[in-house]
Design an enzyme around this catalytic site. Sequence first.
Site: not given
Length: 282
Positions: A31, A37, A149-150
């Site tokens: 979230g 996202h 990104k991760d």
Amino acid sequence: MEVIKTIEKMKEFSFQARRAGKTIALVPTMGFFHEGHLSLMREGRKRGDLLIISLFVNPAQFGPNEDFKSYPRDFERDRKMAEEVGVDVLFAPEASDMYPPNHQTVVRVEKVTQNLCGRSRPTHFQGVTTVVMMLFEIVMPHVAIFGEKDYQQLVTIQQMTRDLHMSVEVVGLPTVREADGLAMSSRNTYLMPEERKAALSLYRSLQKAKELLQKGERKADRILQEVKGILQSEPLVKIDYVQVCDAHTLQDVDRIEGDVAVALAAYLGKTRLIDNLVYRPL
Ligand code: AMP
């Protein structure tokens, strides 16, 4: 958009959708949405007849001294943003349902989780793989979308789905950045204005690494030296790690021969940020 809060209802929805021959795309999130996202959701919108996103701040992936309690949350804002992107179902389970009192099973991926963030966050990836495994079981997606990104998280989930012969396709998408280059992150909201300025050195240092790689530099040491130099020139930046590793195994390399990831983590005050560059020499 439908909001589903119970595991039972989510399973029932997905079961019926699959029975009707629908393709399900899942975007797992914690979230506090930003463009990063939303880019995953837009891709999911294209890939699935049904787009399901999960919103769950997963306690198991936070260490005891990490920011679980203060992690930014705004359900109403997220709900609106998801609806605007065309999400079909927002799945927001309760921690007490995901981890009932007698819960005792974890999923642990070995080698790829041990380096990089695994060093400073020893239980983090086990928390991630366990919750992602649960989400896959509950939502039953055909495709699941994650961000580069991760990067270590993406590689770990790909490893898990391969190792366990799971039937979900895992897709990774490029990092979305602010106009000045800072990688978007829900944690950027923690940054004080001076820290926000100093945080730009993360991107600058990776741009320098990219430039060196493109000019043909093949010694990892040379790249590390330059990247660290740029980060160390910012007094507000405290390096956690900077490493050059094989983009698939995530083991450190001395020489750049195949695909590599230049990955870093740094503190700005109490805020820990990560960023990376994946370089594929072709
Ligand atoms: P989070 O809510 O931070 O757990 O992130 C949910 C998903 O969004 C993960 O797959 C992340 O890798 C991805 N993500 C986070 N930030 C970005 C970004 N700046 N660009 C692309 N994807 C991102």
